[in-house]
Write a protein that holds these residues in place. Structure first.
Motif, PDB file in Angstrom:
ATOM      1  N   TYR A 187       0.837  -1.190   0.000  1.00 37.04           N
ATOM      2  CA  TYR A 187       0.000   0.000   0.000  1.00 37.04           C
ATOM      3  C   TYR A 187       0.870   1.238   0.000  1.00 37.04           C
ATOM      4  O   TYR A 187       2.064   1.181   0.270  1.00 37.04           O
ATOM      5  CB  TYR A 187      -0.921   0.032   1.219  1.00 37.04           C
TER       6      TYR A 187
ATOM      7  N   ARG B 197      -4.307   2.630   3.375  1.00 38.82           N
ATOM      8  CA  ARG B 197      -4.851   1.296   3.561  1.00 38.82           C
ATOM      9  C   ARG B 197      -6.096   1.324   4.432  1.00 38.82           C
ATOM     10  O   ARG B 197      -7.132   0.745   4.085  1.00 38.82           O
ATOM     11  CB  ARG B 197      -3.787   0.421   4.219  1.00 38.82           C
TER      12      ARG B 197
ATOM     13  N   GLN C  77      -7.990   3.797   5.012  1.00 44.02           N
ATOM     14  CA  GLN C  77      -9.071   4.527   4.341  1.00 44.02           C
ATOM     15  C   GLN C  77      -9.781   3.639   3.340  1.00 44.02           C
ATOM     16  O   GLN C  77     -11.006   3.662   3.237  1.00 44.02           O
ATOM     17  CB  GLN C  77      -8.510   5.771   3.671  1.00 44.02           C
ATOM     18  N   ILE C  78      -9.005   2.845   2.605  1.00 43.16           N
ATOM     19  CA  ILE C  78      -9.620   1.928   1.653  1.00 43.16           C
ATOM     20  C   ILE C  78     -10.524   0.957   2.396  1.00 43.16           C
ATOM     21  O   ILE C  78     -11.670   0.723   2.006  1.00 43.16           O
ATOM     22  CB  ILE C  78      -8.541   1.173   0.858  1.00 43.16           C
ATOM     23  N   GLU C  79     -10.022   0.439   3.490  1.00 39.46           N
ATOM     24  CA  GLU C  79     -10.829  -0.500   4.260  1.00 39.46           C
ATOM     25  C   GLU C  79     -12.153   0.125   4.686  1.00 39.46           C
ATOM     26  O   GLU C  79     -13.212  -0.477   4.577  1.00 39.46           O
ATOM     27  CB  GLU C  79     -10.059  -0.955   5.507  1.00 39.46           C
TER      28      GLU C  79
ATOM     29  N   GLU D  62     -12.253  -6.076  -4.896  1.00 40.99           N
ATOM     30  CA  GLU D  62     -12.197  -4.834  -4.130  1.00 40.99           C
ATOM     31  C   GLU D  62     -11.739  -3.695  -5.038  1.00 40.99           C
ATOM     32  O   GLU D  62     -12.267  -2.585  -4.987  1.00 40.99           O
ATOM     33  CB  GLU D  62     -11.217  -5.024  -2.972  1.00 40.99           C
TER      34      GLU D  62
ATOM     35  N   LEU E 272     -13.422  -0.068  -6.048  1.00 39.35           N
ATOM     36  CA  LEU E 272     -12.776   1.247  -5.935  1.00 39.35           C
ATOM     37  C   LEU E 272     -12.836   1.996  -7.263  1.00 39.35           C
ATOM     38  O   LEU E 272     -13.166   3.183  -7.317  1.00 39.35           O
ATOM     39  CB  LEU E 272     -11.312   1.087  -5.507  1.00 39.35           C
TER      40      LEU E 272
ATOM     41  N   SER F 192      -5.539  -4.575  -3.353  1.00 38.10           N
ATOM     42  CA  SER F 192      -6.467  -3.813  -4.186  1.00 38.10           C
ATOM     43  C   SER F 192      -5.842  -2.486  -4.592  1.00 38.10           C
ATOM     44  O   SER F 192      -6.029  -2.008  -5.702  1.00 38.10           O
ATOM     45  CB  SER F 192      -7.766  -3.575  -3.437  1.00 38.10           C
ATOM     46  N   TYR F 193      -5.067  -1.929  -3.673  1.00 38.87           N
ATOM     47  CA  TYR F 193      -4.413  -0.658  -3.985  1.00 38.87           C
ATOM     48  C   TYR F 193      -3.498  -0.799  -5.196  1.00 38.87           C
ATOM     49  O   TYR F 193      -3.517   0.014  -6.112  1.00 38.87           O
ATOM     50  CB  TYR F 193      -3.618  -0.191  -2.768  1.00 38.87           C
TER      51      TYR F 193
ATOM     52  N   PHE G 255      -6.545  10.429  -0.988  1.00 34.85           N
ATOM     53  CA  PHE G 255      -7.684   9.512  -0.954  1.00 34.85           C
ATOM     54  C   PHE G 255      -9.006  10.243  -1.172  1.00 34.85           C
ATOM     55  O   PHE G 255      -9.827   9.847  -1.986  1.00 34.85           O
ATOM     56  CB  PHE G 255      -7.723   8.795   0.397  1.00 34.85           C
TER      57      PHE G 255
END
Lengths: 1115, 247
Positions: free
Chosen positions: A80, A86, A88-90, A325, A329, A370-371, A452
């Motif tokens: 990430y 990370r 924030q994505i979660e 995922e 996004l 996913s990132y 983000f």
């Protein structure tokens, strides 16, 4: 060990707003030292607990790590961007999870739908029998027939339509592979039409599509009969040839029903782009030819390959949770930009195809986060160009097939079968737009600091994405088709229309535009097309459109296109070319070239009606009441002249023979960075005997005539730097006297050598040059040092900031550097200045003036935006600022203005953690900037939290209003966004307009009234320094704030406002017991102190004697 | 108008002029403190609270002249800021020449500025202030020159007075001369400390012992943990602000 595991667990399911401590506190104590009174309850505290307390946090940090923790930490590092990203994505993924209740609701429905399919009645009907019947009593079958009849649909033969239950039904789409972000559930269902429905050669002449339509209509009819659907209607997929059913089960659940032929029924090679499949005019378009029917083919190919492709996608992606995922996004990112909807858009399926492509080409693998997948996706799209190098998902695509696709389609990505271009209906310009967005996104990811929010959360509406929004009413374009084109676009005339207009626009705007994106969202007839146009900053405002050389074969074409505008011109290099020259006098007019071209293209060439949104806001920067002696429009013209004069005078100053040479002259006012709303105008100043008598070499004010004041003359402030010397006195007063002596010497020499008038005040030097008043101050670092100097108890000298030293350093030390940097931004991005001016104009017109929200802060905020990504026009810059402010979260984030990337990323991280730990101690808005040591000196005084909140609201409201104006939903004018609401103020102080020296800058008011025409500067007549920087309104405001700031807040429009809004501070209004320190401004009522409102209002009169016209007290 | 009072303060309405309608309440009492101050002689000093911002020393003298001759008026700011300029409502000490005047003042029922036009206010004040910023260059020059000359003279005298070795045999170490001393500045001292630190660091062996290596690794992990913690806190904050709702 235990603790760490718990912590990990916590990080996984931290959907509750708990902090670790709390969770930890709830665990029974397992180890002696780790537990204490973290949950705040009173417990018996042992001595040990107290002593171990300071060690406690250490204990957590210094624990030996578990394998899992190590892995996770490493993963974050490798996979990430950083921890924050990370997490924030979660969070985002959690937020867009689809609720189980919706899923269950759909499951229930699908079950009943399946049994419904099994129970479908079967019919056989001839196509020719399907007509609307108008008998009163209808049999069941007749009822059905008139229920589904669609007379617009034609085929070349009559055939039997077999209505029978579908072979199978299958769920597909994003949700089927668990890649759909919520909160809405959208499911696609594909019904396979059984083999007996078809005959040989059904791909010809619309036969298949007619069968398909009636098959779906049959489902439609019975769904309605059985009342299985909530809200059902027709929509289409990619093209109108492929209608699908849309069922809205519930506000949050949408189901689309597709129909496809049974597997392997059609030979896929029939749909290659060089084949003609329509021989008869079944679409009622007129003459057609043998040319390939590429879009018709693509529609059929879509259906024929759907099952194959779906299973391929499913096979590839079911196992890859990270890829799923990532698709979520990407989808969120696309939706925020509105690029996934409408004709020619980048649809959900395309995301899947691209991800699958990347996977098959091993560009992503199952170990990636996913990132990383999203990152690769962006990188791939921005780097590849599918319009030049077509790609294929099929393992064996022959190069000549690829070539033939490339010839016929703009963008080519072949599907699994190698016979269907999944990007058939993707508009080339939309594709380019996606590419540029990917590039931006990719850069944002690597740009450090928190990107983000701007990637996934910010909604970018049209007006924020495009510099120019053009609405065109379409009519008669279809007539321009040739027969071949008609065949090519068979069934899709709207695609031709879009392409045609797009083409002409492209030709007209040429290099000026980078993107001309058509936006068609209407489901029905395409009668209005919106184009979003992005301009190229370096070419957009060129005054010349250079054509081919004379006698060039293209000359005629160019002349034909441009008509009267084209002229033959000889250029400096000797060549003679046809060219279009746009005459301009001001910078605003240069921006208007774009409007001229659009008008020429759309109105004159195509004869269409249009409306555009491009520069409406700029009108507010034009001072219509003051006519300068040279052409001016928006603020830049004035700034350019003032800077030129300043440079000239600066040169003269530097060449003076002074005891210490002047080494630098630096500007500190907004004029230098083009951010001044109304820059000073060069003009002639004469003293009049009545109002403005002369005194020494100044024009002053008549103390007896107090009814009118002269127009405001804004001094252009500069800082002088001298060469280094160690001989300056060590005493403050002495230094100041020396400075004055310096000013006097400069004034003397200017007069002697250049006959330039100057006037010395002990603090500064005013010079009248070319009709401007320049105000110079000397900056001596030693003076600041002396102010800071303190000695400690043991005799060591230390330097500590004092308010005075801070002021001087800010004004004379930091500000010149900031102004210089801003000027740099302006020369890089010419719309920086005017957009900042627009922001100021807007904010001030909301009665929030420099005291509440300093000018410098506005400059810096807008600079931070331009450093992130430039806007080509002032208007877009302004709108983006509004968006930025409305989403600004100054509580947790610093605004970074990283001029020349001078702040190291470590410093930024430090600031971030400082903000997190000690928010209260720092200014409410924190601006990190390299020149003040990242201390945010400019925001120390303001804006306060309250002001920020208000500005936030105002910004989002204004943005909404403008959005409505663009969509045509609101008929409010742009000007109304600049008129404040007077409701809510407790007191309004009206001022005498004649004593307001900037009254002509007002937004409102009659334009023709009170016109001022300024004379050109004449050296011989202007022999005295005019009244400079004298604005009674500002003096009054300053006095009010100084004396009554504890009781009330004052609001005023800096640009010509003739009234002041007063709000009592709620805390000051409280009545309290008598206390010496609370007695100020209050009166005694029944033994308690209350704010003496009436007396204060009288005070407002008294302090503003002569200036105040009346005071309204509101209830 | 009936006289009001609270805690030993008399409350007296104060009118800006004879035709003004909304008075301020002045709170007055006799000034009594244990500490003796020559400027505020006991028995003759009146303590006045809530004096409107625009009232000047002279004006206040005039106001209380109705009670008797006023010797002096001094203002004190609400919060004892070190700024010279007073702003906002003021606290005043009015010193009468005689005590009876003070007692009379305490019984006054209303106070009015006798001639409010004497105070420069509003437009006339601002215009006056602007006009008084205009200087005659020659006069200014003269003033400045006189000051500078005097200053130079003083400096020279100071220099002469400074001898290298004083009577008791102490030598003053300066930055100049053959053996210049360090200037006693904080920055210089800090620099020295830094220098020493670097020196001692250079001598140190960093990865000699196993425990040092271990420690280094641990420190790495700790740094990672810390940043993770921080990020988590931040995300929690964002979550509270409903930061993750995309649609």
């Amino acid at each position: 060990m235990n603790l760490l595991e718990e912590e990990e667990e916590f990080s996984q399911n931290s959907s509750e707003d708990n902090f670790t401590d709390e969770e930890l506190a709830q665990q029974p104590p397992k180890k002696r030292k780790t537990k204490s009174d973290t949950d705040g309850k009173l417990k018996k505290i042992k001595y040990e607990d107290i002593t171990s307390k300071p060690e406690k946090p250490k204990n957590e940090l210094y624990k030996p790590p578990t394998v899992e923790e190590l892995n996770e930490l490493k993963e974050t590092q490798n996979l990430y961007n950083n921890n924050l990203f990370r997490l924030q994505i979660e969070e985002l993924i959690k937020e867009v999870k689809i609720k189980n209740k919706h899923r269950n609701a759909f499951k229930d429905w699908y079950q009943s739908f399946e049994s419904f399919l099994n129970e479908l009645p079967e019919y056989n009907v001839q196509l020719s029998e399907i007509k609307l019947k108008k008998k009163k009593k209808l049999s069941e079958i007749d009822n059905f027939i008139s229920g589904i009849a669609n007379e617009a649909l034609k085929s070349d033969q009559d055939f039997t339509l077999k209505f029978t239950k579908p072979e199978k039904s299958e769920i597909f789409g994003l949700d089927a592979i668990n890649a759909l972000p919520g909160p809405k559930l959208r499911v696609n269902i594909n019904l396979t039409m059984p083999r007996e429905c078809f005959n040989v050669k059904d791909y010809l002449n619309n036969r298949y599509l007619v069968k398909r339509y009636y098959f779906l209509a049959y489902i439609f009819y019975h769904l309605k009969e059985k009342k299985l659907s909530g809200d059902i209607d027709w929509t289409w997929q990619h093209t109108k040839l492929l209608p699908v059913l849309r069922i809205k089960l519930h506000e949050k659940i949408t189901i689309k029903i597709f129909a496809t032929p049974t597997d392997n029924y059609f030979k896929l090679s029939r749909f290659l782009p060089d084949i003609n499949n329509v021989k008869v005019d079944v679409f009622n378009v007129g003459a057609i030819t043998e040319a390939p029917t590429i879009y018709y083919n693509a529609s059929l190919a879509h259906d024929a390959t759907l099952t194959l492709n779906n299973s391929f996608i499913r096979e590839t992606l079911t196992e890859l949770t990270n890829a799923q995922e990532a698709v979520k996004l990407i989808y969120v990112w696309l939706v925020q930009r509105g690029l996934n909807e409408g004709l020619g858009a980048f649809t959900d399926e395309l995301i899947l195809y691209f991800i699958v492509y990347l996977f098959t080409k091993k560009k992503i693998n199952k170990y990636m986060s996913s990132y990383q997948i999203v990152r690769n996706f962006w990188n791939f799209i921005s780097d590849s160009d599918l319009s030049k190098t077509p790609l294929s998902l099929s393992d064996d695509t022959k190069p000549e097939v690829l070539d033939s696709f490339k010839e016929n389609y703009d963008v080519v990505l072949l599907d699994r079968s190698g016979c269907y271009n999944v990007a058939s209906f993707l508009n080339l310009q939309v594709y380019k737009k996606i590419k540029s967005e990917c590039e931006i996104a990719f850069k944002l990811l690597d740009g450090g600091i928190n990107s983000f929010h701007s990637l996934f959360i910010t909604k970018l509406t049209l007006e924020l994405q495009y510099d120019l929004i053009l609405n065109v009413k379409v009519a008669k374009i279809g007539e321009k088709m040739t027969d071949d084109e008609r065949t090519k676009f068979l069934g899709h005339p709207e695609l031709f229309v879009i392409k045609y207009i797009q083409g002409v626009l492209e030709k007209g705007l040429n290099k000026r535009a980078t993107l001309i994106v058509p936006i068609v969202t209407t489901q029905s007839q395409v009668d209005k097309i919106t184009f979003g146009i992005n301009l190229d900053q370096s070419n957009a405002f060129h005054i010349l459109e250079k054509g081919p050389a004379l006698n060039d074969p293209q000359e005629r074409e160019f002349k034909e296109f441009w008509g009267d505008l084209a002229t033959d011109r000889r250029f400096k290099d000797g060549s003679v070319c046809v060219a279009v020259y746009f005459e301009t006098q001001t910078i605003k007019q240069r921006r208007e070239i774009i409007k001229t071209i659009v008008d020429w293209v759309i109105c004159k060439k195509l004869g269409l009606e249009y409306s555009l949104h491009y520069d409406e806001f700029e009108e507010l920067l034009v001072n219509k009441k003051v006519t300068a002696p040279y052409p001016t429009a928006t603020n830049e013209d004035g700034c350019v002249r003032a800077i030129a004069a300043s440079d000239e005078l600066g040169k003269k100053l530097r060449s003076l023979e002074m005891p210490l040479a002047i080494t630098g002259v630096q500007g500190i006012t907004d004029v230098f960075s083009f951010t001044d709303v109304f820059p000073p105008i060069s003009t002639n100043y004469r003293s009049g005997s009545l109002v403005t008598p002369p005194l020494e070499n100044n024009i002053v004010l008549n103390e007896k005539k107090r009814g009118i004041v002269p127009r405001y003359v804004k001094p252009i402030e500069c800082v002088l730097q001298l060469e280094h010397s160690s001989k300056w006195p060590k005493n403050l007063t002495a230094i100041r006297h020396m400075k004055t002596a310096f000013y006097l010497e400069i004034a003397k020499q200017l007069d002697k050598k250049h006959k330039i008038v100057a006037s010395v005040k002990p603090e500064f030097l005013d010079v009248l040059y070319e009709g401007y008043v320049f105000r110079y101050r000397l900056y001596l670092p030693r003076e600041v040092g002396l102010l800071k100097r303190e000695s400690t108890n043991n005799g060591v000298t230390t330097y500590k900031d004092t308010p005075m030293s801070r002021d001087i350093e800010l004004q004379l030390g930091i500000l010149p550097r900031v102004t210089g940097a801003l000027k740099g931004i302006q020369s890089q991005f010419p719309s920086f200045g005017p957009s900042t001016a627009l922001i100021k104009r807007w904010l001030r017109s909301q009665l929030i003036d420099d005291y509440h929200f300093p000018d410098h802060v506005i400059n810096l905020l807008n600079a931070s935006l331009f450093l992130k990504g430039a806007s080509v026009t002032p208007q877009v810059g302004f709108l983006r600022f509004l968006k930025f402010v409305s989403e600004l979260q100054c509580d947790i984030q610093a605004v970074v203005v990283n001029f020349n990337n001078e702040i190291a990323s470590e410093t930024l991280a430090e600031i971030d953690s400082k903000l997190l730990q000690n928010r209260e101690a720092l200014p409410d808005l924190f601006i990190a900037m390299p020149y003040d040591g990242c201390e945010s000196v400019f925001t120390k005084r303001g804006p306060s939290k309250l002001v920020l909140r208000r500005v936030k609201q105002l910004a989002s409201e204004s943005l909404n209003c403008f959005g409505q104006i663009i969509k045509g939903e609101s008929f409010g004018s742009i000007k109304s966004l600049f008129i404040p609401n007077l409701e809510g103020y407790d007191v309004i102080i009206h001022l005498r307009p004649l004593l307001n020296p900037v009254r002509h800058e007002q937004v409102t008011g009659d334009e023709s009234e009170g016109q001022i025409v300024l004379e050109e500067f004449n050296r011989n007549e202007s022999t005295k320094i005019p009244v400079t920087g004298f604005n009674p309104v500002q003096l009054y405001l300053a006095e009010l704030r100084k004396h009554y700031g504890d009781f009330a807040n004052f609001f005023h429009d800096t640009y010509g406002g003739n009234f002041i809004g007063v709000l009592w501070i709620p805390k000051a209004l409280e009545s309290r017991d008598f206390k010496v320190s609370y007695a100020s401004g209050r009166k005694l009522v029944n033994g308690k102190l209350e704010l003496n409102v009436d007396a204060l209002i009288e005070d407002f009169y008294i302090v503003g004697k002569g200036l105040v016209k009346s005071i309204d007290k509101k209830k | 108008m009936t006289a009001k009072n609270i805690q030993d303060f008399e409350v007296v309405p104060f009118y800006f002029s004879s035709d003004s309608t909304d008075p301020h309440d002045l709170f007055i009492k006799e000034h009594k403190v244990r500490k003796f101050d020559i400027k505020k002689p006991p028995g003759k000093t009146l303590f006045v609270l809530n004096v409107p911002p625009y009232v000047t020393v002279e004006a206040l003298k005039d106001v209380f002249a109705s009670a008797g001759k006023v010797q002096s008026v001094t203002f004190q700011c609400d919060d004892s800021d070190d700024t010279n300029e007073l702003f906002g409502f003021k606290t005043a000490f009015v010193v009468f020449t005689k005590r009876p005047s003070l007692l009379r003042a305490l019984k006054l029922e209303r106070l009015t500025l006798p001639n409010p036009h004497n105070i420069l206010l509003g437009m006339s004040k601002w215009i006056h202030e602007y006009n008084s910023t205009v200087y005659n260059h020659d006069k200014l020059n003269e003033e400045v020159n006189i000051y500078i000359k005097q200053h130079e003279k003083e400096e020279e005298e100071k220099k002469l007075a400074e001898k290298e070795v004083d009577d008791e045999g102490w030598t003053v170490v300066t930055k100049k001369g053959r053996n210049p001393g360090l200037s006693r500045k904080e920055s210089v001292e800090n620099k020295l400390i830094q220098k020493n630190k670097i020196k001692s660091k250079k001598k140190e062996l960093k990865n000699f012992y196993t425990f040092q290596l271990k420690e280094q690794k641990m420190n790495n992990i700790i740094a990672l943990r810390k940043s993770f913690q921080e990020s988590k806190e931040k995300v929690n904050l964002m979550k509270k602000m409903r930061n993750f709702k995309p649609f």
